[in-house]
Scaffold this active site. Structure first.
Site, PDB file in Angstrom:
ATOM      1  N   HIS A 165     -10.895 -42.215  50.893  1.00 27.25           N
ATOM      2  CA  HIS A 165     -11.559 -42.335  52.124  1.00 27.25           C
ATOM      3  C   HIS A 165     -12.244 -40.998  52.949  1.00 27.25           C
ATOM      4  O   HIS A 165     -12.913 -41.138  53.845  1.00 27.25           O
ATOM      5  CB  HIS A 165     -10.581 -42.863  53.448  1.00 27.25           C
ATOM      6  CG  HIS A 165     -10.098 -44.276  52.897  1.00 27.25           C
ATOM      7  ND1 HIS A 165     -10.719 -45.229  53.786  1.00 27.25           N
ATOM      8  CD2 HIS A 165      -9.302 -44.704  52.065  1.00 27.25           C
ATOM      9  CE1 HIS A 165     -10.092 -46.394  53.356  1.00 27.25           C
ATOM     10  NE2 HIS A 165      -9.334 -46.197  52.040  1.00 27.25           N
ATOM     11  N   ASP A 380     -16.948 -34.941  57.510  1.00 30.21           N
ATOM     12  CA  ASP A 380     -15.966 -36.410  57.845  1.00 30.21           C
ATOM     13  C   ASP A 380     -16.522 -37.419  56.789  1.00 30.21           C
ATOM     14  O   ASP A 380     -17.558 -37.519  56.572  1.00 30.21           O
ATOM     15  CB  ASP A 380     -16.532 -36.976  59.416  1.00 30.21           C
ATOM     16  CG  ASP A 380     -15.352 -37.757  60.187  1.00 30.21           C
ATOM     17  OD1 ASP A 380     -14.695 -38.356  59.472  1.00 30.21           O
ATOM     18  OD2 ASP A 380     -15.565 -37.707  61.152  1.00 30.21           O
TER      19      ASP A 380
END
Ligand code: G6P
Length: 475
Positions: A165, A380
């Site tokens: 992720h 991110d």
């Protein structure tokens, strides 16, 4: 060793929050935490008799398997030392900063690595014990990168997918890790490796060649046999950008009570001309200080006025025992105090700082109340907050300022893309977003909403699982 579940999700955390006391029945002690991953996997879990394996979030022995909201949950327990060395240490003070381009210096400690190996083995054994013959096992995120390899050693019959992720770093950075070969080999126990962006998958393929001496062809890695009984395997690595349950956010945002709450929020702020909003875990990857500096300079220069412009900064508590997080909290709080001291008036501070977590209803109301959403991450994997904001803006108003260093930047082309290190550029983008004309806002928001609704979390999970089914598979 085989269990009865055809679909097994392995993640560092269980998809539940503790709300009750020890001694109460599990249905009372635990409440489902409505994360994106659960929403996406719940239907698959129900259909395939699935089970979710994870850590319940506090130190101590694992509670017995239990069911909540129709889901079977199996806990993996961590001792207090393991929480320190595996969770706070190797996962969040070694891997997290390393994989986010060393924004904070990663710490390499051998006892932390030992704990990472031990805990990963515990997760792998739990998965092996739950998976039915030929089951599909989906392992999630950087805390569990050794699980695919360890599971394959125990169970050659299962099909294993792994999804990362967070970003996968460039090789020069990854190469700093003393255990880089073990990590690559652990991951290559999977049949399919999913990443957020193509660049993450490409970085991983390079790491396979450089750190583990493997050969790659396109998105396939050739993995030589580990022992005489096994054959050469082919493992695929690809991009599967994660998303949110857009329709659920859309429904929340159209609820009467949520819309009223949005009005109450603007009212409580003194009906400002412009409401800017930032929502993050209080994490150094999120560029919270860069955002504050840009806002502060805009006030200094009179390009934004106070009162008139308000920044709501929701920074939810996270990993509070890790040193870098403590330091960041202090710095954020000093900076907010300085801006408010300098530019505030009685009853109207320019920054409303909230070090708290909120339920999804309140988040949706905040998204509706905000004219401009600020996502300024320095690095991110995806950034789901950007997608949540877009999903809630059903009147197609509002503007998103989005760091180009997020996975979301590949998809949300209607955003004002920024390099958060470039404070002048960030300031210009904030002003442009705050003064956008309604037709331009509509055009940009419409394009972003189409993307978020088309590529929602169900689509993400379905495409990953379809690719896993087609992957060369257990050999
Ligand atoms: C990120 C990670 C997740 C993690 C979450 C919360 O989104 O990708 O794996 O669970 O942060 O962090 P925490 O340390 O509280 O689990």
């Amino acid at each position: 060793m085989a269990g009865g579940h055809d679909f097994v999700v392995v993640a560092s955390r269980l998809p539940v929050d503790r709300v009750g006391e020890d001694g109460q029945p599990p249905e009372v002690q635990w409440r489902p935490s409505p994360g994106g991953l659960v929403t996406a996997l719940e239907p698959v879990m129900a259909e395939a008799n699935g089970v979710w394996i994870g850590w319940p979030g506090s130190a101590g022995p694992a509670p017995e398997p239990f069911g909540v909201g129709g889901m079977h949950l199996v806990s993996v327990g961590l001792s207090a030392d393991e929480v320190r060395d595996f969770y706070e240490g190797f996962s969040n003070a070694t891997l997290w900063p390393l994989y986010h381009d060393v924004i904070a210096p990663p710490m390499f400690r051998r006892p932390w690595w030992d704990a990472y190996v031990t805990v990963n083995r515990r997760f792998a054994e739990a998965a092996a014990g739950q998976a039915a013959p030929g089951a599909t096992v989906w392992v999630n995120d950087y805390q569990l990168q050794l699980v695919p390899g360890m599971l394959r050693e125990i169970r050659r019959d299962v099909r294993i997918g792994f999804f990362n992720h967070i970003p996968f770093p460039g090789y020069e950075i990854f190469a700093q890790l003393p255990w880089r070969r073990q990590i690559v080999e652990g991951l290559l126990g999977a049949d399919l490796l999913g990443f957020q962006r193509h660049s993450d998958a490409a970085n991983f393929l390079l790491a396979c060649r450089r750190a583990a001496g493997m050969t790659t062809r396109g998105s396939l890695v050739r993995v030589p046999p580990r022992d005489a009984g096994a054959g050469t395997r082919e493992v695929r690595a690809g991009a599967f950008p994660v998303s949110i349950d857009a329709a659920a956010f859309g429904r929340l945002a159209s609820r009467e009570d949520v819309r009223k709450r949005a009005t109450v929020i603007r009212n409580a702020l003194g009906e400002p001309e412009v409401v800017l909003l930032g929502v993050d875990r209080l994490d150094y990857t999120k560029g919270i200080l860069h955002r504050l500096h840009a806002f502060s300079e805009l006030l200094d220069e009179g390009r934004l006025r106070s009162p008139g412009s308000v920044l709501i900064l929701v920074a939810s508590p996270s990993r509070e025992r890790v040193e870098q997080y403590r330091l960041l909290r202090d710095e954020v709080e000093v900076t907010v105090g300085r801006i408010n001291g300098q530019h505030g008036e009685l009853g109207s501070p320019p920054v409303h700082y909230l070090h708290q977590s909120y339920p999804r209803e309140e988040m949706a109301a905040l998204y509706l109340a905000a004219d401009v959403m600020l996502v300024t991450s320095l690095r991110d994997g995806m950034n789901l907050v950007a997608k949540e904001y877009v999903a809630c803006r059903d009147d197609e108003s509002g503007a998103l300022v989005l760091s180009e260093f997020t996975g979301a930047a590949d998809e949300l082309v209607g955003a004002f893309l920024v390099n958060p290190h470039d404070i002048e550029g960030l300031k210009d983008a904030i002003v442009r977003a705050a003064t956008i004309s309604p037709p331009e806002a509509r055009r940009r928001m419409r394009a972003m909403r189409r993307r978020v609704y088309d590529n929602d979390v169900a689509h993400w999970a379905a495409s990953f699982l379809a690719a896993l089914k087609q992957a060369p598979g257990p050999g």
